[in-house]
Each structure stands twice: as C-alpha cells, then as structure tokens.
Design a protein around this motif. Sequence first.
Motif, PDB file in Angstrom:
ATOM      1  N   SER A  63       7.452  32.333  18.376  1.00 31.20           N
ATOM      2  CA  SER A  63       6.591  33.561  17.548  1.00 31.20           C
ATOM      3  C   SER A  63       7.395  34.155  19.187  1.00 31.20           C
ATOM      4  CB  SER A  63       5.120  33.023  17.911  1.00 31.20           C
ATOM      5  OG  SER A  63       4.850  33.093  16.850  1.00 31.20           O
ATOM      6  N   ILE A  64       7.677  35.634  18.750  1.00 26.85           N
ATOM      7  CA  ILE A  64       8.278  36.169  20.030  1.00 26.85           C
ATOM      8  C   ILE A  64       7.066  37.622  19.732  1.00 26.85           C
ATOM      9  CG2 ILE A  64      10.141  37.741  20.330  1.00 26.85           C
ATOM     10  CD1 ILE A  64      11.789  35.491  19.126  1.00 26.85           C
ATOM     11  N   PHE A  65       7.211  38.594  21.062  1.00 25.65           N
ATOM     12  CA  PHE A  65       6.226  39.458  21.105  1.00 25.65           C
ATOM     13  C   PHE A  65       7.702  40.443  22.584  1.00 25.65           C
ATOM     14  CE2 PHE A  65       3.774  42.593  22.933  1.00 25.65           C
ATOM     15  CZ  PHE A  65       3.287  43.276  21.908  1.00 25.65           C
ATOM     16  N   THR A  66       7.720  41.531  21.485  1.00 30.87           N
ATOM     17  CA  THR A  66       8.477  42.244  22.992  1.00 30.87           C
ATOM     18  C   THR A  66       7.692  43.647  22.476  1.00 30.87           C
ATOM     19  OG1 THR A  66      10.042  42.835  21.119  1.00 30.87           O
ATOM     20  CG2 THR A  66      10.028  41.182  23.265  1.00 30.87           C
ATOM     21  N   GLU A  67       7.319  44.284  23.811  1.00 30.08           N
ATOM     22  CA  GLU A  67       6.816  45.845  23.253  1.00 30.08           C
ATOM     23  C   GLU A  67       5.586  45.826  24.621  1.00 30.08           C
ATOM     24  OE1 GLU A  67       2.905  47.496  21.592  1.00 30.08           O
ATOM     25  OE2 GLU A  67       4.191  46.450  19.880  1.00 30.08           O
ATOM     26  N   GLY A  68       6.394  47.320  25.150  1.00 31.99           N
ATOM     27  CA  GLY A  68       6.147  48.049  26.055  1.00 31.99           C
ATOM     28  C   GLY A  68       6.245  47.351  28.349  1.00 31.99           C
ATOM     29  N   GLY A  69       7.889  46.733  27.436  1.00 38.12           N
ATOM     30  CA  GLY A  69       8.309  46.884  29.033  1.00 38.12           C
ATOM     31  C   GLY A  69       8.988  45.078  29.015  1.00 38.12           C
ATOM     32  N   PHE A 140      -2.190  20.135  16.871  1.00 38.10           N
ATOM     33  CA  PHE A 140      -1.896  22.155  16.992  1.00 38.10           C
ATOM     34  C   PHE A 140      -1.101  21.664  18.512  1.00 38.10           C
ATOM     35  CE2 PHE A 140      -4.176  22.763  13.246  1.00 38.10           C
ATOM     36  CZ  PHE A 140      -3.170  22.525  13.085  1.00 38.10           C
ATOM     37  N   ASN A 141       0.203  21.993  18.996  1.00 41.27           N
ATOM     38  CA  ASN A 141       0.344  21.956  20.665  1.00 41.27           C
ATOM     39  C   ASN A 141       1.603  23.146  20.566  1.00 41.27           C
ATOM     40  OD1 ASN A 141      -0.648  19.326  21.254  1.00 41.27           O
ATOM     41  ND2 ASN A 141       1.279  18.409  20.605  1.00 41.27           N
ATOM     42  N   ILE A 142       0.755  23.774  22.405  1.00 42.88           N
ATOM     43  CA  ILE A 142       1.427  24.896  22.271  1.00 42.88           C
ATOM     44  C   ILE A 142       2.840  24.351  23.622  1.00 42.88           C
ATOM     45  CG2 ILE A 142       2.109  26.895  23.839  1.00 42.88           C
ATOM     46  CD1 ILE A 142      -0.131  27.101  23.880  1.00 42.88           C
ATOM     47  N   GLY A 143       4.236  24.262  22.895  1.00 47.28           N
ATOM     48  CA  GLY A 143       5.216  23.829  23.756  1.00 47.28           C
ATOM     49  C   GLY A 143       5.517  24.274  24.963  1.00 47.28           C
ATOM     50  N   ARG A 144       7.382  24.856  24.384  1.00 45.12           N
ATOM     51  CA  ARG A 144       7.599  25.897  25.619  1.00 45.12           C
ATOM     52  C   ARG A 144       7.123  27.226  25.465  1.00 45.12           C
ATOM     53  NH1 ARG A 144      13.208  24.259  23.408  1.00 45.12           N
ATOM     54  NH2 ARG A 144      12.645  24.112  21.369  1.00 45.12           N
ATOM     55  N   MET A 145       7.239  28.262  26.714  1.00 43.28           N
ATOM     56  CA  MET A 145       6.779  29.197  27.107  1.00 43.28           C
ATOM     57  C   MET A 145       8.125  30.193  27.688  1.00 43.28           C
ATOM     58  SD  MET A 145       2.927  28.433  27.698  1.00 43.28           S
ATOM     59  CE  MET A 145       1.744  29.572  28.678  1.00 43.28           C
ATOM     60  N   THR A 146       8.095  31.009  27.748  1.00 44.58           N
ATOM     61  CA  THR A 146       8.514  31.956  28.486  1.00 44.58           C
ATOM     62  C   THR A 146       8.543  32.833  28.791  1.00 44.58           C
ATOM     63  OG1 THR A 146      10.438  32.182  29.200  1.00 44.58           O
ATOM     64  CG2 THR A 146      10.706  32.310  26.586  1.00 44.58           C
ATOM     65  N   ARG A 147       8.639  34.309  29.801  1.00 44.62           N
ATOM     66  CA  ARG A 147       8.421  35.586  29.523  1.00 44.62           C
ATOM     67  C   ARG A 147       8.778  35.586  30.662  1.00 44.62           C
ATOM     68  NH1 ARG A 147       5.197  38.948  32.012  1.00 44.62           N
ATOM     69  NH2 ARG A 147       3.103  40.324  31.607  1.00 44.62           N
ATOM     70  N   VAL A 148       9.002  37.880  30.360  1.00 46.52           N
ATOM     71  CA  VAL A 148       9.852  37.935  30.342  1.00 46.52           C
ATOM     72  C   VAL A 148       9.560  39.722  30.542  1.00 46.52           C
ATOM     73  CG1 VAL A 148      11.790  40.134  29.963  1.00 46.52           C
ATOM     74  CG2 VAL A 148      11.902  37.783  29.419  1.00 46.52           C
ATOM     75  N   GLU A 149       9.834  39.968  32.004  1.00 46.93           N
ATOM     76  CA  GLU A 149       8.738  41.600  32.609  1.00 46.93           C
ATOM     77  C   GLU A 149       9.935  42.092  33.246  1.00 46.93           C
ATOM     78  OE1 GLU A 149       5.576  43.446  33.783  1.00 46.93           O
ATOM     79  OE2 GLU A 149       5.416  41.438  33.912  1.00 46.93           O
TER      80      GLU A 149
END
Length: 287
Positions: A63-69, A140-149
């Motif tokens: 899942s991807i979320f991109t909004e508000g910079g 259910f498990n959370i796998g990889r996570m990455t974040r962009v500022e």
Amino acid sequence: MTAITAGAVKALREKTGLPMMECKKALTESNGDEEKAILWLRENGKVKGIKRGDRATEFGRVSIFTEGGKGAMVEFKCESAPVTKLDEFIALADDLARVYASDSSITTAEELLAKPSTIKEGQTLGDLKDDMFNRIREVFNIGRMTRVEGSAGGYSHNSSTVSGVLVEYEGDNEDAVRDIAMHVAAMNPSVLSKDDLDPALVEKERAILKAAAMNEDSSKPENIIDKMVEGRLRSFYAQEALLEQPFVKEPKQTVGQYAKDNGVTVKAFTHWVIGDDAAPSEEAAEG
C-alpha cells in the motif's frame, strides 16, 4: 519479579502473532510464564488461537500513500491469497501507509501498530490487526516500510505479481511520476543513474566487452576498440539504470529525457515485490 527477556517476548510473539508490547505485557502479568501469558491474552480477548511456527505470511499487499509533500509505502502480509482481496484487509493496509506517512516519529512496525487508526475511531492499528486475526484466523505481519519526506508518487500492482514503487521527486507533474513508477515496476532497474553503479561492476563489464571486441577484429586500433566498448556500455547502463532505460511508453526516449521533458527530477525510488524477502529490507536507489 522475573525479568522478561527479549527472547521470551519474541517467542510469544511468534506463537500469537501479536505486537511485541502486548506480548511483553502478558509476560509481565504472568511473571514470565509463557503458558500463563497465553491464557491471560485469551482471557483478555487478545487472541483466540495460537500461531503455529510453520504458518508463513507469503501473500499480501503493498500500500502506498502520497499526499501533502510526503509519502510512504508499507508491505502488509498474510497467509493466503484470498484474504488479500478482502475489503477490510485492503482498508487496514491503506491505513497503515497513511498513518506512517503522516508521522515521522514511527521507526518500527510495533510503533506503527500502536498509533490510532484513521478508519476506526477509538482503536489502534494494532487493535484492527488483532481483530482480523481473531475472526479470520490468519496471521498478519507488517513487512517492509519506507517513508519519504518530500514530494512522492507511486504505483502499486496488487494482482498476479504484487509489487509497489515509491518515487521521490521534484516537480509538479504527478501523472509523469506515476508513469515513471509504472516503468520501474515493469523494468526493475537496480539503480537511479549510471553514476550509481558499482565502479568495479562497470569495469568488469568494460573488460568483457573489450575482450569481445578484440576477438571480433584484433586489427582495429585500441582507441577505436575503446570507442566501440563505450558505445556498447550504453546497453549495459540501460539494463541497470532507470534514467538510462528506454521509456516503456515511448522507447525512442530514455526515462531521464521523459522526466526532463515533463518538468520532473527523480531523486530516488524504492521497488518491492512480495516474495523477494531475500533482498535487503529497503531497496532504495538514490541519486
């Protein structure tokens, strides 16, 4: 009171599928006794069944979320393919990405699960995950996570091959960025630009191409051979480097040229495919 070790917490987590903090609390309440901790969890409605050690989470959703910079991409995994199509599974996966994108203080899956959900008032993300576990009886498990500022765009493909691409960029053409993300998903470049390639790898390829060129015609002067090799290296760059690749929608131009023509500067990208867990946890290519 018995000291609660990290190993004991991890073992209980592997059996229950619950967050680390829940497991630690149960062990604390049970003075370190695992069986009593499991009973305490069941009595408090946290878990109805125990996870078998061989239950692998080999399916899932990116899942991807991109909004508000800002932007984020989260891999949410389960045991079977049908569960990935359930509305509640999709909604929780999307909520995980949304919450992670909005909170730069989150560094672990446990911290993310402790945050309030945006889709169920008064409940944490972990509460929703536990509720699904208790009803569906899958882990259910959370796998990889990455974040962009910063400005981010992405593309997720949750069909036969489940993958996701998150692109960090400068510019204001979101449609072009999505096209580039789709290109990454299709062509799987390893780095952003040719300058990011390992110099040793480039030199190895150059040596191979030079030997091949000399075998073709050893009478050619060395400077001509070198020019031939540099020309052939462009094909190697196009295999590995995103900006050097022919753009899938318009092969006559490179991705780099397409980005430039559309006012976009690609700063980095991350590409995951569920099932490639042998790869590093965050496959980011930066320029």
